[in-house]
Scaffold this motif. Structure first.
Motif, short mmCIF file in Angstrom:
data_model
loop_
_atom_site.label_atom_id
_atom_site.label_comp_id
_atom_site.label_asym_id
_atom_site.label_seq_id
_atom_site.Cartn_x
_atom_site.Cartn_y
_atom_site.Cartn_z
N ARG A 159 9.84 -44.57 -76.56
CA ARG A 159 11.08 -43.78 -76.37
C ARG A 159 11.51 -43.69 -74.74
N PRO B 299 22.68 -35.70 -73.16
CA PRO B 299 22.49 -35.75 -74.81
C PRO B 299 21.96 -37.19 -75.25
N PHE B 300 21.12 -36.99 -76.27
CA PHE B 300 20.52 -38.00 -76.88
C PHE B 300 19.36 -38.69 -75.98
N LEU B 301 19.61 -38.78 -74.89
CA LEU B 301 18.48 -39.29 -73.96
C LEU B 301 17.34 -38.00 -73.96
N ASN B 302 17.69 -37.06 -73.49
CA ASN B 302 17.07 -35.70 -73.55
C ASN B 302 15.68 -35.71 -72.84
#
Lengths: 203, 261
Positions: B34, B113-116
């Motif tokens: 990730r 957001p979504f990377l975070n």
């Protein structure tokens, strides 16, 4: 580091302790990849382009400022020139006015003197004419007076005086007497009278 | 971490956040997880943004170009030219600008957001960047002074010779070990800590809202507000760390090129 990674992999993939600060090989490799891609983009595309743009812009601004300064200087010079021209023109106008003033005075003086001369000439002419007429009248009068007096005398004395010599003597004497009386009466007048008399006497 | 992953209960953040399972190439030197995905996405977004904004760069900039120019000018004026001066600054400007934007973009990933998670919150990237700086300033020193660089940086002038016994080891440690190490660790630690704080706040909020009984969810409001504040703080830290990293890189280069230490 491989050992640490291996150790970590055994425990759900997370390294422990100092292992957190020791990069795994894949971590380094992917970091190099993204860094390399971004660096390539920056060094080959973005920075050259933006630096060139920046240089061009500052060159343009500098050029613009210079141009403006030049135009300003030119305007300044033109203004000074105009001012100088204006001053010169004013001086010229003043000079011309003064000249004209002087010339006008001269003209007036000249005209005055001319008029005076002309007037004098006219007066003299008139004098001369009057004198000539007087002279003429005097001559004709004298001739008339002679014959009139002779006629009168012959009528009074009769025919005794027909002799020419005698007659002319008598006439001369008469005229001399007449002149004597006229000179005494005209003593105040100009001296043309005696000359005329002498001419008459010579005849 | 297995027990918190499977069941309900409080989801405490741990160091495993930074070492997620592989997505593919598991076990190879190209293992892709990730974190790497976040880095690649950030790279693509960064390049896309800069390329789109400057594709039709004009002498009189539009809005998008102005923003890019503002950022580039900040690095150039506030960091490079103020430390290195205009002449030397011009030579290192591309490198230092690149460093600044990499660090900044990767740091900001932590609050997007979504990377975070920040691309710099795992040691690999900070190490790579620190090594680049390390090589750059050492090469700069040798290029400027030749072998005399060692004497200039390790035996500072104006010091009584006897003091070199003390100073020279410190300088060796400082120039060749501590500078790159602190560069990498300062950045890593800041981004790690920031991420852990964010996770802590939002995990606690989630737990308190959905699993707390009675009035307990009310306390979740506090952690939510706290998370919001820390997000803002992380934006600031992300910028600050990018600034510090680039500034120190410039300072190290300047010290190498300086005639008297």
């Amino acid at each position: 580091m491989g050992g640490v990674q291996l150790l970590a992999a055994e425990e759900g993939g997370a390294p422990a302790g100092i292992g957190v600060f020791i990069p795994a090989d894949y971590d380094i490799i992917w970091s190099l990849v993204v860094t390399g891609v971004i660096a390539f983009f920056f060094l080959k595309y973005l920075m050259p382009k933006m630096t060139a743009l920046l240089d061009e812009r500052s060159a343009k601004i500098e050029g613009g400022l210079e141009h403006a300064a030049k135009i300003q200087a030119e305007a300044e010079a033109t203004k000074a020139e105009r001012q100088a021209e204006l001053v010169a023109a004013r001086q010229e106008a003043g000079r011309i006015r003064e000249e004209a003033h002087g010339e006008g005075n001269e003209i007036v003086v000249e005209a005055k003197s001319k008029a005076q001369v002309e007037a004098q000439r006219i007066v003299e002419n008139a004098h001369r004419q009057i004198e000539a007429e007087r002279q003429q009248a005097l001559v004709s009068l004298r001739a008339d007076v002679g014959s009139l007096a002779t006629d009168l005398a012959s009528r009074i004395v009769g025919e005794s005086l027909t002799d020419d010599a005698r007659q002319s003597r008598v006439i001369d004497r008469f005229l001399a007497e007449l002149e004597e009386t006229s000179r005494s009466s005209e003593a105040v007048d100009a001296g043309t009278q005696p000359a005329a008399t002498t001419t008459e006497t010579g005849k | 971490m297995a027990e918190t992953d499977s069941g309900s209960g409080f989801h405490a953040p741990s160091i495993s956040e930074f070492f997620p399972p592989a997505i593919f190439f598991d076990g190879t030197p190209f293992e892709f997880n990730r974190i790497q995905l976040v880095r690649v996405i950030v790279t693509v977004l960064l390049i896309l943004w800069l390329w789109l904004s400057t594709r039709h760069a004009k002498l009189v900039p539009g809005r998008a170009q102005s923003i890019v120019e503002l950022a580039l000018d900040f690095v150039r004026v506030q960091i490079v030219e103020s430390v290195l001066g205009k002449t030397a600054g011009r030579r290192y400007l591309p490198l230092l600008t690149t460093l600044f934007f990499i660090v900044l973009a990767m740091n900001f990933a932590g609050v997007i957001p979504f990377l975070n998670i920040g691309g710099t919150s795992v040691i690999g990237l900070p190490v790579v960047l620190a090594i680049i700086v390390y090589v750059t300033y050492i090469v700069a020193g040798f290029r400027k002074h030749g072998p005399g660089y060692l004497k200039i940086s390790l035996f500072p002038s104006g010091v009584p010779p006897i003091m070199y016994l003390l100073i020279t080891p410190i300088e060796i440690l400082q120039v060749f070990v501590l500078r790159p190490l602190t560069l990498a660790l300062r950045l890593l630690a800041n981004m790690m800590a920031g991420h852990l704080m964010l996770v802590l706040c939002f995990a606690a909020t989630h737990f308190l809202f959905f699993e707390g009984g009675g009035l307990i969810p009310l306390t979740g409001v506090m952690t939510l507000v706290g998370g919001f504040g820390i997000t803002l703080f992380e934006i600031f830290v992300g910028f600050l760390q990018a600034f510090i990293f680039t500034l120190l890189a410039a300072v190290y280069i300047q010290m190498s090129e300086d005639d008297a230490h």
